[in-house]
Design an enzyme around this catalytic site. Structure first.
Site, short mmCIF file in Angstrom:
data_model
loop_
_atom_site.label_atom_id
_atom_site.label_comp_id
_atom_site.label_asym_id
_atom_site.label_seq_id
_atom_site.Cartn_x
_atom_site.Cartn_y
_atom_site.Cartn_z
N LYS A 133 0.85 -1.19 0.00
CA LYS A 133 0.00 0.00 0.00
C LYS A 133 0.89 1.24 0.00
O LYS A 133 1.70 1.43 0.90
CB LYS A 133 -0.91 0.00 1.23
CG LYS A 133 -1.79 1.24 1.29
CD LYS A 133 -2.79 1.17 2.42
CE LYS A 133 -3.65 2.42 2.45
NZ LYS A 133 -4.61 2.41 3.56
N LYS A 189 -2.25 -1.58 -3.76
CA LYS A 189 -3.11 -0.40 -3.74
C LYS A 189 -2.28 0.85 -3.82
O LYS A 189 -1.29 0.94 -3.09
CB LYS A 189 -3.91 -0.43 -2.44
CG LYS A 189 -4.77 0.78 -2.20
CD LYS A 189 -5.40 0.70 -0.85
CE LYS A 189 -6.20 1.96 -0.62
NZ LYS A 189 -6.73 2.04 0.71
C1 PBG Z 1 -6.87 3.91 5.37
C2 PBG Z 1 -7.42 3.72 4.00
C3 PBG Z 1 -7.33 4.63 2.97
C4 PBG Z 1 -7.98 4.07 1.87
C5 PBG Z 1 -8.45 2.85 2.27
N1 PBG Z 1 -8.10 2.64 3.59
C6 PBG Z 1 -6.78 5.99 2.93
C7 PBG Z 1 -5.40 6.23 3.34
O1 PBG Z 1 -4.59 5.31 3.47
O2 PBG Z 1 -5.11 7.40 3.52
C8 PBG Z 1 -8.09 4.74 0.55
C9 PBG Z 1 -9.11 4.17 -0.36
C10 PBG Z 1 -9.45 5.04 -1.52
O3 PBG Z 1 -8.79 6.08 -1.77
O4 PBG Z 1 -10.39 4.69 -2.21
N2 PBG Z 1 -7.27 2.96 6.25
#
Ligand code: PBG
Length: 343
Positions: free
Chosen positions: A215, A267
């Site tokens: 991520k 992701k």
């Molecule tokens: C944080 C989380 C995020 C997303 C999913 N879980 C945001 C981040 O890490 O700041 C982003 C998902 C999206 O942008 O659709 N738990």
């Protein structure tokens, strides 16, 4: 003699166009299939103060996506099931006054997310996979994915090991509520093993872990921050990955598999399709990819202006993610794409 005529004009005998002659032929020979059985619909469940009269709240940067009430959530899950979508992934949006430094409301049985998980599982049983986002950021008043502490020099840090205790408690609470799958998205080291141990100790051997393994700290999460009413100031670069790195994703993925992840994830999707491809090649468990809020917003905004063909771009973007190697795709278009595919 060659097949070329005397004039020397080259006439191809190898003709890839033969497989493009009709829709049936193209479907017959396609290398990639999009299948709603592999789609996950991410959904937002908000605590509305007056739950009886509450309406779902639109999210301006994600047109068509809402912060649900419990009732509208159930209706939307039902619609997703009817369209053939396999799974939903629930994110909680607590009232601002319920946020605190350690994200207590994410663990509490009567917290907005755990209540919604329980209701959804009771309503739908095993007709749909109910995934819980296992992360503190929606529930902390500082908006970080973990708990804070200070290092020896007085700098604020996100405390990895202290956060693991919270994730373990949160995952167990989500399993108790009825989640089929918990999904740690906070990028703390060791989170998968701690959650696996806690689930097993609590008798939840059958609850799976979908780990956000690779991520990245991405600007494409912008609209999501609006969607969850994020309190974050600053960024997540101390714990999420640097966009310049690919090898690191393979390490993160291998660690998560070794720690017991049942499914791993990359992701965002579109800016990281190369990472997705390499993770898909090395992974020994199913690989998910998350088409994030910014990817959705880009196509939506351009389509609103008439600059892109919305439906065609939805399917093309999802096809690219599947072709890169995703077995499972998280997308805010899950229900709509499933309907498009069945036309
Ligand atoms: C944080 C989380 C995020 C997303 C999913 N879980 C945001 C981040 O890490 O700041 C982003 C998902 C999206 O942008 O659709 N738990």
């Amino acid at each position: 003699m060659t097949s070329s005529p005397a004039s020397g004009t080259y006439i191809p005998s190898r003709r890839p166009r033969r497989l493009r002659t009709s829709p049936v032929m193209r479907n017959f020979t396609a290398e990639t299939d999009l299948n709603p059985n592999r789609f996950v619909l991410p959904m937002f469940i908000a605590d509305h103060e007056n739950s009886a009269s509450a309406e779902p709240t639109p999210i301006s940067s994600l047109p068509g996506v809402v912060q649900h009430t419990e009732d509208s959530l159930l209706t939307a899950i039902e619609e997703a099931i009817e369209a053939g979508v396999a799974a939903v992934d629930l994110f909680g949006v607590p009232l601002p006054e319920d946020k605190d430094a350690t994200g207590t409301a994410g663990i509490a049985e009567d917290g907005v997310l755990n209540k919604a998980l329980a209701r959804a599982r009771k309503e739908f049983g095993d007709d749909v996979l109910i995934i819980a986002d296992t992360c503190l950021d929606e529930f902390t008043d500082h908006g970080h994915c973990g708990v804070l502490s200070t290092d020896r020099w007085g700098h604020t840090i996100i405390d990895n090991d202290a956060t693991l205790d919270s994730y373990a408690a949160m995952a167990v609470a989500q399993a108790e509520a009825g989640a089929h799958i918990v999904s740690p998205s906070g990028m703390m080291d060791g989170q998968v093993r701690r959650i696996r141990e806690a689930l097993d100790a609590a008798g939840h051997q059958d609850v799976s872990i979908m780990a956000y393994s690779a991520k990245y700290a991405s600007a494409f999460y912008g609209p999501f921050r609006e969607a969850v009413g994020s309190s974050l100031e600053g960024d997540r670069r101390q714990y999420q990955q640097d966009a310049r790195n690919l090898r690191e994703s393979l390490l993160e993925t291998q660690l998560d598999i070794d720690e017991g992840a049942d499914i791993v994830m990359v992701k965002p999707a579109m800016p990281y399709l190369d990472v997705l491809r390499e993770v898909a090649e090395m992974s020994t468990v199913p690989v998910a990819a998350y088409q994030v809020s910014g990817e959705y917003a880009m196509i939506s905004a351009a389509a609103e202006r008439g600059w892109l063909d919305r439906e065609a771009c939805i399917l093309e973007s999802l096809t690219g993610i599947a072709r890169a190697g995703a077995d499972i795709i998280l997308t805010y278009w899950a229900t709509e794409a499933a309907k498009l595919l069945s036309r």
